[in-house]
Structures are given as structure tokens and as C-alpha cells.
Write a protein that holds these residues in place. Structure first.
Motif, mmCIF file in Angstrom:
data_model
loop_
_atom_site.group_PDB
_atom_site.id
_atom_site.type_symbol
_atom_site.label_atom_id
_atom_site.label_comp_id
_atom_site.label_asym_id
_atom_site.label_seq_id
_atom_site.Cartn_x
_atom_site.Cartn_y
_atom_site.Cartn_z
ATOM 1 N N ILE A 243 1.242 -3.264 -5.529
ATOM 2 C CA ILE A 243 1.428 -2.814 -4.154
ATOM 3 C C ILE A 243 0.293 -3.372 -3.317
ATOM 4 O O ILE A 243 -0.883 -3.161 -3.613
ATOM 5 N N CYS A 290 -0.343 4.919 -7.219
ATOM 6 C CA CYS A 290 -0.149 4.633 -5.788
ATOM 7 C C CYS A 290 0.262 5.902 -5.060
ATOM 8 O O CYS A 290 1.083 6.675 -5.546
ATOM 9 N N VAL A 291 -0.305 6.087 -3.867
ATOM 10 C CA VAL A 291 0.020 7.257 -3.048
ATOM 11 C C VAL A 291 1.500 7.241 -2.639
ATOM 12 O O VAL A 291 2.083 8.287 -2.345
ATOM 13 N N TYR A 378 -4.917 3.286 -2.424
ATOM 14 C CA TYR A 378 -5.110 2.902 -1.010
ATOM 15 C C TYR A 378 -6.471 3.297 -0.470
ATOM 16 O O TYR A 378 -6.883 2.797 0.575
HETATM 17 MO MO LIG Z 1 -0.861 2.470 -3.037
#
Ligand SMILES: [Mo]
Ligand SMILES: Nc1nc2c(c(=O)[nH]1)N[C@H]1C(S)=C(S)[C@@H](COP(=O)(O)O)O[C@H]1N2
Length: 521
Positions: A243, A290-291, A378
């Protein structure tokens, strides 16, 4: 009313085709010329990247949800379709209003140039591919439109001034066909050259990383749950989720890489790749998350990382009082805000160079990235990292925070069912469910499964590698034939029970119990 018959209008499709072919030539020529300049000098790449930056967060989340890691391919293809449609419309316009069409083409070329200049690290010279492409595209458009007119004269006056229609038609088709071939060859050549003729790729292939001064503990036996169809405990590099906002993967030659450490510190310094490799490197097992991972999703991966503790870098820089954040920035302009305390406590937050025994793959941040236990990517896992600024949350904000995501992103306690997959059919008499749970830096203590609104029952935990890695589980169940629903929840070592409360991924990560419907026959 005039006494003359209406002039026979030229057929439309050759003009639309002229526009589309000319646009293909523009992007093809620009692509091959861009090999000589920075990757973002390709108008295709620049427009895509600019588009990603202005896309509202909800649309991006939607794209990641629906298309997963194919999101960029879908974007490129959609952009291509839109570009061809616009170009075809311009071709049609050129049928009657060539000057207006030419002026509009010029305006579009200026927009493409603006997209290139808007990218981090591009300069005026990077406009050359766009200029060359636009020039080629305009010449092609004018030439093809002229041929299209001859092919079926607009103002057929009765006396055949031009060539016979068959000849004109053949000339147009040959010209359009040749232009398409040139466009396709330069596009393919440009993409291939920029991938292959690149110092970063060659250097990575030849690079031998030094060994770790402190190696990761060997994995205990039994870290993989005994349930058919489970994902591997260690995610192979080629299968690791990816990502990022980078449409073209940054290609950084390690010999030119430098990390600048600065901001609210007593000592600013820069670090070269060679200097980094000479340090005492450490290895650690760590699951990245990943968020944007929805409940039950697979935007998580587990690897063995090799790197230098960021704590040591910061100790050398000596942060000043009042600093509470490190803003890390990548070569392509992404940034992440990581709490200073997380980078200075005793967790293995690394400036990483290796992943599963190899140099970082290009798409996972070659030559250097960050990995930080306990935080979503992130706000911590900056790939292609080139800058660490010690600062304050009150003074600076990072890429996703500016787009509506939380400025801090601790990973939420999570569990999922990997097998069976939704709506899968299992054999009767002895079904095995299996899955994964994580609570980085704390560890998983228990996983419980509930089938068809029955009692919550303890699943069998696979062995724990470290508190920073995910933990697999399995659950043997004597399933009656019919349709069933299974639900999972985890308890971490702090005694926290995974919440059933559903939260969206925005602004700080999804929550809720994962459930799967399946059938036993
Ligand atoms: Mo992410
Ligand atoms: N330079 C850069 N680094 C980045 C990102 C990015 O967009 N650009 N995305 C972050 C996000 S959101 C995540 S989840 C992780 C993913 O790392 P991976 O692609 O190696 O799995 O990288 C982080 N680092």
C-alpha cells in the motif's frame, strides 16, 4: 432553402480515431523520452499520481476495498479510457474546427506539464517528455485529420479533385495504423527501459547485506496452526501486501541515498547507506498492518526485518525538550508522524534495509524504510525514507492526517477467520476453522470462536513467535450439515477483549468481530 443538395458530410469515426491515435502517440513518445528524466516526468505517471493525491479519502478507501492491490492497474486503465474518449472528442471537433481543436490540445498539454511540475522532485527539464509527446501528438492529429477529410470530402462538389475514395481510405488506414504501432512500441519500450535500465535495480540485485549483530530468535516450532488452507506464518516478499501512493515505484540508487536527521535536535546529521550498513544491525520479527484493512481483511503481513534501531539515531541527534513527534518523509513526498516516545522506548523500531533475508524489494521501500511495532503503516512505516524531522504534533502534520485520518495510529487488537473462506463448503464430521490474531507489542493471550450464536469457546493457539507478530489459531468443530456462521474475537495479554463495536477504517482503523458464513455437507 437552396437548390443545391446538402454536401455529403465526412464520416465521423475516422476523426474520432485520429484523435485517439494522436493521444496514444503523445503518451507513447512522452513515455520513451521520460526514460532520460525522472520517473514522474512521464505525464501518464504524473497525472495518475496527482489524481491519487486529489482523490477524496472515501474514494481511495473504496478503491482499496474493491480492487485491493489491483487499485493502481484499475486507475491506469480508467485513466487510459478517459484519455481516449477525450481525444476522440477532440478529433471529432477537429473535423469542423481544427483551430479550436489545436488550441484545446495545447491547453491539455499545459495541464499535463503542470501535473509533472506538481510532483515532488521534478524540475523544468522534466517537462521535455510532455513537450515532445505533445508536439508528436499535434503533428499526428493534423496529418490524420487532413487524410480523413480527403478520404470522404466534406464539400463534395461533384468533380473529384482529390484521390479516389478507395485510395484515400487506404492511405488514412495505413497512416493511422503506423502511428498506432509507433505509439505502442514507444510506450512499451519506455516502460521496459525505465524498469530495466536502472541503477537501483542492478544495485539491489548485486547487494549483499551484512549479517545482524543481534539476530532474531529462531521461530519456535508450531507457529503455524494446523488447519488446511491457512496463510503461511512468514509472508513471502512477493506476496506481502503493498500500500502506497507511489504510481511509479521510486528507484533510488543506494550510493546516492542519504538520510537527513534534523529539527528540534542538538545535533543534525546525515547518514549514507554505507554508514548505515556499518552500524550494528538488528533483526526482528514484525507484523505490519494497514489502517485501511477492513475487519477480516488481508492488508497485513509478517516478515523478518533487518535494520538499525531508530532509537540509536535519535540518541545521537539528542532531541530537545518539547519535541514529541518524528516526521519521516520519503523520496516521493509521503510523510508519517510517529510519536517520539514510540521511537525511543525499547521496542524494535528499525530503519530497515532487509526483509526476509533480502534487501528490501523496490516496492517495499528499497533501499531504506521504517518499521515500527504497534503502529499502523501510515504513521510509521515510511518507505524510501530520506528525512527524519524531530518536531511537535502541534507544529507539523503528515500526509494522511492532512486527508482526514488520525494523527496517531496505534494498531487495534484484531482477529480474523482465514479458513473456511466465506460461503465455502466443508465436509461433515470434523471441520477445522483457522485464523490469525494480532496485538503488536502486547501479544495474543486467547482467541475465542462462536458458532451459530452458541457459547464462546477457546480456540487452540499456535505457538507465539514474539509479541510483535501475529498469532495463528485453529478450532476443531464437529459440524452438523447445514449453513453456519462463525465469529471470532481475541483477548490480548493486557486482558483487553476485542470489541464487537463496528468502526470504519477512517479515521484510525476498523474494529468489530469478523464473521464468516459457510456450509457443511
Ligand atoms: Mo496503510
Ligand atoms: N513512501 C511511502 N511509504 C509508505 C506509504 C506510502 O504511501 N508512501 N504507505 C504507508 C502505509 S499506509 C502502509 S500500510 C505501509 C505498507 O507497507 P508495505 O507496502 O511494505 O506493505 O507503508 C507505509 N509507508
Amino acid at each position: 432553402m437552396s437548390g443545391h443538395p446538402e454536401p455529403r458530410p465526412a464520416r465521423r469515426w475516422p476523426f474520432a480515431a485520429s484523435g485517439a491515435v494522436a493521444a496514444a502517440l503523445l503518451f507513447g513518445v512522452a513515455e520513451i523520452v521520460s526514460v532520460l528524466f525522472s520517473p514522474a516526468s512521464s505525464p501518464l505517471v504524473a497525472v495518475g499520481a496527482a489524481f491519487i493525491d486529489v482523490t477524496p479519502a472515501w474514494l481511495k478507501d473504496f478503491a482499496i476495498d474493491v480492487f485491493g492491490t489491483a487499485d493502481k492497474l484499475v486507475l491506469l486503465v480508467s485513466m487510459g479510457v478517459v484519455a481516449l474518449l477525450v481525444a476522440a472528442a477532440l478529433g471529432l471537433l477537429a473535423r469542423r474546427r481544427q483551430v479550436t481543436a489545436t488550441v484545446l490540445c495545447g491547453a491539455i498539454a499545459v495541464l499535463l506539464g503542470a501535473a509533472v511540475l506538481s510532483r515532488a522532485g521534478t524540475g523544468v527539464a522534466d517537462l521535455l517528455p510532455t513537450v515532445a509527446g505533445a508536439a508528436a501528438g499535434l503533428v499526428a492529429l493534423n496529418g490524420l485529420v487532413r487524410l480523413a477529410r480527403r478520404r470522404a470530402p466534406d464539400h463534395a462538389s461533384g468533380e473529384a479533385a482529390g484521390p479516389r475514395p478507395e485510395t484515400a481510405r487506404r492511405t488514412f488506414l495505413i497512416a493511422a495504423g503506423l502511428t498506432t504501432v509507433v505509439a505502442a512500441v514507444s510506450m512499451a519500450g519506455g516502460r521496459a527501459l525505465s524498469a530495466a535500465g536502472n541503477a537501483a535495480v542492478a544495485t539491489r540485485d548485486a547487494l549483499r547485506l551484512p549479517g545482524a549483530r543481534r539476530t532474531a530468535a529462531a521461530l519456535p516450532g508450531g507457529v503455524e496452526a494446523v488447519a488446511p488452507g491457512m496463510p503461511p506464518f512468514v509472508t513471502p516478499n512477493g506476496e506481502f501486501y503493498r500500500i502506497d501512493t507511489a504510481l511509479s515505484v521510486p528507484r533510488i540508487d543506494p550510493s546516492t541515498w542519504e538520510l537527513r536527521v534534523h529539527g528540534l535536535v542538538e545535533e543534525e546529521f546525515t547518514l549514507s547507506f554505507t554508514e548505515l550498513l556499518e552500524k550494528d544491525l538488528e533483526e526482528t520479527w514484525l507484523t505490519l498492518t494497514c489502517v485501511s484493512n477492513p475487519v477480516g481483511g488481508d492488508l497485513a503481513g509478517n516478515a523478518k526485518w533487518l535494520g538499525y534501531p531508530i532509537r540509536e539515531l535519535l540518541a545521537r541527534a539528542r532531541p530537545q525538550g518539547g519535541a514529541d513527534m518524528v516526521l519521516s518523509t520519503s523520496a516521493d513526498g509521503f510523510s508519517a508522524s510517529t510519536p517520539l516516545e514510540v521511537l525511543t522506548d525499547d521496542r524494535a523500531a528499525l530503519l530497515a534495509v532487509g526483509m526476509n533475508g533480502e534487501p528490501l524489494p523496490l516496492e517495499h521501500g528499497f533501499p531504506v524504510r521504517m518499521v515500527v511495532p504497534g503502529l499502523y503503516g501510515y504513521v510509521s512505516a515510511t518507505k524510501w525514507v530520506v528525512d527524519l524531522e524531530v518536531t511537535r504534533f502541534a507544529d507539523k502534520s503528515a500526509y494522511w492526517t492532512q486527508r482526514g485520518w488520525s494523527e496517531r495510529g496505534p494498531i487495534k487488537l484484531a482477529s480474523r477467520i482465514d479458513v473456511p473462506r466465506g460461503f465455502e463448503t466443508l465436509p461433515a464430521g470434523g471441520a477445522v476453522l483457522g485464523g490469525t490474531a494480532w496485538s503488536q507489542t502486547i501479544g495474543i493471550d486467547r482467541v475465542q470462536v462462536q458458532v451459530d450464536d452458541g457459547e464462546w469457546q477457546d480456540a487452540t493457539l499456535a505457538a507465539e513467535a514474539t509479541v510483535d507478530t501475529w498469532r495463528q489459531w485453529s478450532f476443531d468443530w464437529d459440524g452438523e450439515p447445514g449453513d453456519h456462521t462463525a465469529r471470532v474475537r481475541a483477548v490480548n495479554r493486557d486482558g483487553e477483549v476485542q470489541t464487537s463495536e463496528r468502526a470504519d477504517t477512517v479515521p484510525d482503523g476498523a474494529s468489530g468481530w469478523h464473521q464468516v458464513r459457510f456450509r457443511v455437507e
